[in-house]
Design a protein around this motif. Structure first.
Motif, PDB file in Angstrom:
ATOM      1  N   UNK A 179       0.802  -1.233   0.031  1.00 10.76           N
ATOM      2  CA  UNK A 179       0.071  -0.078  -0.049  1.00 10.76           C
ATOM      3  C   UNK A 179       0.735   1.426   0.089  1.00 10.76           C
ATOM      4  N   UNK A 180       0.343   2.112  -0.601  1.00 10.22           N
ATOM      5  CA  UNK A 180       1.178   3.360  -0.606  1.00 10.22           C
ATOM      6  C   UNK A 180       0.373   4.700   0.156  1.00 10.22           C
ATOM      7  N   UNK A 201      -5.871  -4.802 -15.830  1.00 13.87           N
ATOM      8  CA  UNK A 201      -4.659  -4.292 -14.966  1.00 13.87           C
ATOM      9  C   UNK A 201      -4.583  -4.992 -13.839  1.00 13.87           C
ATOM     10  N   UNK A 202      -5.867  -4.749 -13.175  1.00 12.57           N
ATOM     11  CA  UNK A 202      -6.332  -5.448 -11.836  1.00 12.57           C
ATOM     12  C   UNK A 202      -5.477  -6.777 -11.373  1.00 12.57           C
ATOM     13  N   UNK A 203      -5.467  -7.731 -12.503  1.00 14.44           N
ATOM     14  CA  UNK A 203      -5.089  -8.904 -12.144  1.00 14.44           C
ATOM     15  C   UNK A 203      -3.608  -8.801 -12.109  1.00 14.44           C
ATOM     16  N   UNK A 204      -2.996  -7.697 -12.032  1.00 17.00           N
ATOM     17  CA  UNK A 204      -1.363  -7.676 -11.981  1.00 17.00           C
ATOM     18  C   UNK A 204      -1.246  -6.504 -10.801  1.00 17.00           C
ATOM     19  N   UNK A 205      -2.008  -5.921 -10.363  1.00 12.76           N
ATOM     20  CA  UNK A 205      -1.513  -4.867  -9.350  1.00 12.76           C
ATOM     21  C   UNK A 205      -2.723  -5.006  -8.165  1.00 12.76           C
ATOM     22  N   UNK A 206      -2.190  -5.340  -7.071  1.00 11.46           N
ATOM     23  CA  UNK A 206      -3.012  -5.640  -5.930  1.00 11.46           C
ATOM     24  C   UNK A 206      -3.446  -4.258  -5.178  1.00 11.46           C
ATOM     25  N   UNK A 207      -2.626  -3.148  -5.101  1.00 10.32           N
ATOM     26  CA  UNK A 207      -2.629  -2.275  -4.468  1.00 10.32           C
ATOM     27  C   UNK A 207      -3.083  -0.815  -5.378  1.00 10.32           C
ATOM     28  N   UNK A 208      -4.238  -0.233  -4.846  1.00  7.14           N
ATOM     29  CA  UNK A 208      -4.665   0.882  -5.566  1.00  7.14           C
ATOM     30  C   UNK A 208      -5.096   1.911  -4.725  1.00  7.14           C
ATOM     31  N   UNK A 209      -4.120   3.099  -4.838  1.00  8.94           N
ATOM     32  CA  UNK A 209      -4.445   4.501  -4.123  1.00  8.94           C
ATOM     33  C   UNK A 209      -5.279   5.380  -4.989  1.00  8.94           C
ATOM     34  N   UNK A 226      -8.266  -1.183  -2.511  1.00  4.22           N
ATOM     35  CA  UNK A 226      -8.441   0.184  -3.114  1.00  4.22           C
ATOM     36  C   UNK A 226      -8.642   1.047  -1.889  1.00  4.22           C
ATOM     37  N   UNK A 227      -7.532   1.931  -1.903  1.00  7.06           N
ATOM     38  CA  UNK A 227      -7.157   2.580  -0.624  1.00  7.06           C
ATOM     39  C   UNK A 227      -7.412   4.138  -0.883  1.00  7.06           C
TER      40      UNK A 227
END
Length: 344
Positions: free
Chosen positions: A168-169, A231-239, A301-302
């Motif tokens: 997470x960012x 792209x969500x298949x390769x990226x777990x963390x979304x800020x 989703x952060x």
């Protein structure tokens, strides 16, 4: 000898007629005859722009009594955003919808609107772009006019988020050294360097494989672009940083516009106004669905933190003041942004 002259004249007339027919409208100046308008964009038919375009096509047909036919050319059949804009300006393509990120490749003065943190909330977008008195919308319309492009209106597109596969960012420290894919633009390269990341420009068509192969750790497209491309298949963390926003622009060739009758211009303007509103509704609805899809696929989703927001704004303001980034932009617009931020 006379026969040769007649042949030359007839050939010239034929060439001129063929050239006119390519203009996208199929009508002469001020004509009330039936016209066919090709409406181009680079996105898939499932995108909100194209779903709403079906209703635009229907409305134009009904309100013009069949005298305005809209042909929806989705998926980049007329080339890149830049190529579409060039073809539209020449009159060989009637209409387009595209983001300002694509249009500024041709109307370079417009690049200032895409600078990070110029538009950070929907309130900003409504006030400065969508509102008829918004200075940013007015300025872009004037810039496009210099290139024989008439803007018919602005509508919704995608806020940029920040995603990655590592963690997470929540602050600038979490971005430091991270390999982030960015658009092929000095502006975005500079912005992410200011945040301590290691940005790299990769064509969007190669992004999914770059994420899958871990060539890069993250990217900064929003859900509107990311989810349809999985792209969500390769990226777990979304800020949800909302660090940049490129409004969607509906525009028509000035040459094609001038060839329409006053009644046709009026009908087209009214129908496009309805289209702009429908796109806004569909994009807002899609956002909720895309976020749900991300979570169902195991993504986090952060919400943005105050700390990260302030740090990103500082990096953005530093980018605004980088002459190598803004040298081709409308300097009056850049200076106004700097003045409003207390930086000039």
């Amino acid at each position: 000898m006379k026969l040769k002259k007649i042949t030359v004249v007839l050939l010239a007339i034929a060439v001129a007629a063929a050239f006119t027919a390519c203009g996208g409208s199929g009508s002469s100046s001020g004509s009330s005859d039936k016209v066919t308008l090709h409406f181009a964009n680079t996105l898939s038919t499932s995108n909100a722009w194209n779903r709403a375009a079906k209703d635009l096509k229907k409305d134009l047909d009904e309100k013009s009594d069949g005298k305005i036919e809209l042909v929806i050319d989705a998926g980049g059949v007329h080339g890149t955003d830049k190529e579409q804009a060039e073809t539209c300006a020449s009159g060989d393509l009637a209409m387009c919808i595209g983001s300002t990120v694509g249009l500024d490749a041709y109307v370079t003065e417009m690049g200032w609107i895409n600078m990070p943190y110029v538009l950070h909330t929907m309130d900003d977008v409504e006030k400065y772009v969508f509102d008829e008195d918004g200075w940013m919308g007015k300025e872009m319309t004037k810039e496009a006019a210099k290139y024989d492009i008439k803007v018919l209106g602005y509508t919704s597109n995608d806020f940029r988020w920040l995603s990655n596969s590592k963690h997470p960012i929540k602050s600038k420290d979490d971005i430091k050294g991270m390999k982030i894919r960015v658009p092929e633009s000095p502006m975005y390269l500079t912005f992410f360097k200011n945040l301590g990341a290691t940005p790299t420009s990769i064509p969007f068509t190669d992004l999914a494989s770059a994420l899958q192969q871990k060539t890069v750790d993250g990217q900064d497209n929003g859900p509107q672009i990311s989810v349809p491309n999985d792209l969500q298949s390769f990226q777990k963390y979304w800020t949800k940083t909302n660090h940049a926003y490129a409004p969607a622009v509906v525009y028509i060739s000035q040459k094609v516009w001038d060839s329409l009758s006053e009644d046709q211009q009026k009908i087209l303007s009214e129908c496009v106004d309805d289209y702009l509103d429908e796109v806004k509704e569909k994009v807002a609805s899609d956002y909720k669905g895309f976020e749900k899809t991300m979570k169902e696929d195991g993504c986090q989703v952060i919400e943005n933190t105050d700390t990260l927001d302030k740090q990103m704004r500082a990096a953005a303001e530093k980018t605004w003041q980088t002459k190598s980034v803004t040298k081709n932009f409308n300097q009056d617009a850049v200076n106004r942004i700097l003045e409003d931020a207390g930086l000039k």
